[in-house]
Scaffold this active site. Structure first.
Site, PDB file in Angstrom:
ATOM      1  N   ASN A 132       0.809  -1.211   0.000  1.00 42.23           N
ATOM      2  CA  ASN A 132       0.000   0.000   0.000  1.00 42.23           C
ATOM      3  C   ASN A 132       0.848   1.271   0.000  1.00 42.23           C
ATOM      4  OD1 ASN A 132      -2.431   1.659   2.081  1.00 42.23           O
ATOM      5  ND2 ASN A 132      -2.546   1.352  -0.110  1.00 42.23           N
TER       6      ASN A 132
ATOM      7  N   CYS B 207       2.766   1.888  -3.312  1.00 41.42           N
ATOM      8  CA  CYS B 207       3.054   2.164  -4.732  1.00 41.42           C
ATOM      9  C   CYS B 207       1.794   2.131  -5.588  1.00 41.42           C
ATOM     10  CB  CYS B 207       4.086   1.173  -5.280  1.00 41.42           C
ATOM     11  SG  CYS B 207       5.737   1.333  -4.549  1.00 41.42           S
TER      12      CYS B 207
END
Length: 169
Positions: free
Chosen positions: A14, A16
């Site tokens: 959580n 990229c």
């Protein structure tokens, strides 16, 4: 549009892909004037980045395109997300398997009924013409511009699909 719907994008950490999709979709929702009808969030299957902002590569790509990520912090996907979101979109097939396992655990616990309305699928199912199953993870590959292109195109397609779903309700 009658009902408020919610989208959750899920990737590994959580930081990229899923926050990039969240930020892009938020901007599209605002641009379409749908903030009262549609909300969006993101989460990771892993817990090692909880509380951190998006990766600097994601931040750079979003900044380049004028997309805000203000206030975004990593969190881990939870069983309660099946109650809060109508669309859970996994950024790759491994993330999808992990979310399905979480859902399976929930079914075993007898809680399926409340979360049965969730549509669960991979992001690249929105873009079958690309011929790939997974959004590449730029954390490892560094290909943030390419990932942004996929995310922008897929979010446009997802928004089109959700608008059609909401009109049919």
């Amino acid at each position: 549009m009658k009902n408020k719907s919610a989208i959750l994008f899920v990737c590994l950490g959580n930081i990229c892909r899923s926050p990039m999709a969240e930020a892009v979709m938020r901007q599209m929702i605002a641009h379409e004037g749908l903030t009262d009808s549609l909300s969006v969030d993101s989460a990771g299957t892993g817990d090692w980045h909880i509380g951190r902002p998006p990766h600097e590569g994601t931040q750079g790509e979003l900044n380049k395109h004028g997309v805000s990520f203000a206030g975004m912090k990593a969190r881990q996907v939870t069983e309660s997300d099946f109650d809060s979101f109508q669309y859970i979109v996994a950024m790759d097939t491994k993330n999808l398997a992990d979310v399905k396992k979480l859902r399976k655990d929930r079914e075993i616990g007898g809680l399926l009924e409340r979360g049965a309305h969730v549509r669960l699928f991979t992001f690249m199912e929105l873009l079958p013409h690309h011929g790939i199953m997974d959004v590449p993870d730029p954390y490892y590959e560094g290909n943030f511009p390419y990932v942004y292109e996929l995310v922008e195109e897929g979010c446009r397609e997802l928004l089109r699909m959700i608008k059609a779903d909401l009109k049919s309700v």
